[in-house]
Scaffold this active site. Structure first.
Site, PDB file in Angstrom:
ATOM      1  CG  ASP A  97      -2.296   0.632   0.884  1.00 35.56           C
ATOM      2  OD1 ASP A  97      -2.305   1.746   0.318  1.00 35.56           O
ATOM      3  OD2 ASP A  97      -3.331   0.019   1.180  1.00 35.56           O
ATOM      4  CG  ASP A 124       1.368   4.711  -7.443  1.00 34.68           C
ATOM      5  OD1 ASP A 124       0.303   4.174  -7.817  1.00 34.68           O
ATOM      6  OD2 ASP A 124       1.686   5.866  -7.786  1.00 34.68           O
ATOM      7  CG  PHE A 125      -2.690   0.005  -6.946  1.00 34.80           C
ATOM      8  CD1 PHE A 125      -3.327   0.960  -7.712  1.00 34.80           C
ATOM      9  CD2 PHE A 125      -3.209  -0.287  -5.681  1.00 34.80           C
ATOM     10  CE1 PHE A 125      -4.451   1.626  -7.253  1.00 34.80           C
ATOM     11  CE2 PHE A 125      -4.342   0.371  -5.203  1.00 34.80           C
ATOM     12  CZ  PHE A 125      -4.963   1.329  -5.987  1.00 34.80           C
ATOM     13  CG  HIS A 143     -15.516  -0.914  -5.489  1.00 36.46           C
ATOM     14  ND1 HIS A 143     -16.562  -0.959  -4.599  1.00 36.46           N
ATOM     15  CD2 HIS A 143     -14.442  -0.521  -4.760  1.00 36.46           C
ATOM     16  CE1 HIS A 143     -16.147  -0.607  -3.396  1.00 36.46           C
ATOM     17  NE2 HIS A 143     -14.872  -0.341  -3.469  1.00 36.46           N
TER      18      HIS A 143
END
Length: 235
Positions: A97, A124-125, A143
């Site tokens: 995260d 940082d995805f 989502h």
């Protein structure tokens, strides 16, 4: 009140697809929460209550025994990971995260006595995801985002994964037809607050297909969420 202000612009979101929260507050919800720590605390507590009900539901239906190392992408403090590790004593975990979250996550993991089996990694995805785990989990992440941003996250997952790695996406699935559904209500909430959306099973399949995955199965839980399993199918 800050949520109510966003909902006042709901019709603007319906007409334009733009995020009502940004119109109401002049910035994305993530930035606003960083500047309003009390609201962020309430928001996080609400999510924690929701998560507490869903964590056990996930563990009850999914067999994690074939996964030696699991990475939870956007895993927050590591509450879900802690539940999974306690139910699977031979597994190791990584909670990935942003920096401000991983600092608190380390404390949480120590409080559960799992520091020998679990570590936090800054991530940082949208840029890079820790490589080499047997399984990659995303719970209520996709989502938050429209399709183009989800594809970026999924392609970064694909790049990080081994050929035999498994992808697990935990989300509500919007049922077909016009009957009432919490997933449909939440779909409106995501439109207003984050610009994201809930998805049907077919929409998840399309999203995974376009990112190098095959949707292998969908497992419903008692908590109203589903575990969507994806297999990496192309380089």
């Amino acid at each position: 009140d800050w949520s109510d202000k966003a909902w006042l612009h709901f019709i603007d979101s319906v007409k334009t697809g733009d995020t009502a929260f940004e119109k109401a507050h002049g910035m994305p919800v993530s930035d606003w929460l960083e500047r309003n720590p009390r609201a962020a605390e309430v928001f996080n507590e609400a999510n924690a209550v929701k998560a507490a009900h869903s964590h056990r539901a996930i563990i009850d239906v999914y067999d994690f025994s074939g996964i030696n190392t699991l990475t939870d992408i956007g895993g927050g403090l590591g509450a879900l990971m802690a539940e999974i590790l306690q139910a699977n004593p031979s597994m190791k975990g990584i909670v990935a995260d942003i920096h401000s979250v991983t600092q608190k996550g380390e404390e949480f993991i120590r409080s559960r006595g799992l520091e020998d089996r679990c570590k936090t990694v800054e991530c940082d995805f949208f840029k890079d995801i820790p490589a080499g785990s047997d399984g990659y989990l995303m719970s209520h992440i996709l989502h938050d985002w429209p399709d183009d941003r989800c594809k970026k996250i999924l392609r970064n997952c694909h790049k990080a994964m081994k050929p035999e790695s498994t992808l697990l996406v935990v989300e509500m699935i919007v049922p077909p037809g016009n009957q009432p559904s919490i997933a449909k209500l939440l779909d409106l909430e995501m439109l207003v607050t984050t610009g994201g959306r809930e998805r049907t099973e077919e929409e998840f399949k399309t999203l995974l297909d376009s990112s190098g995955f095959e949707l292998s199965r969908t497992i419903s839980t008692q908590g109203g969420i589903s575990v969507i399993e994806g297999i990496r199918v192309r380089a």
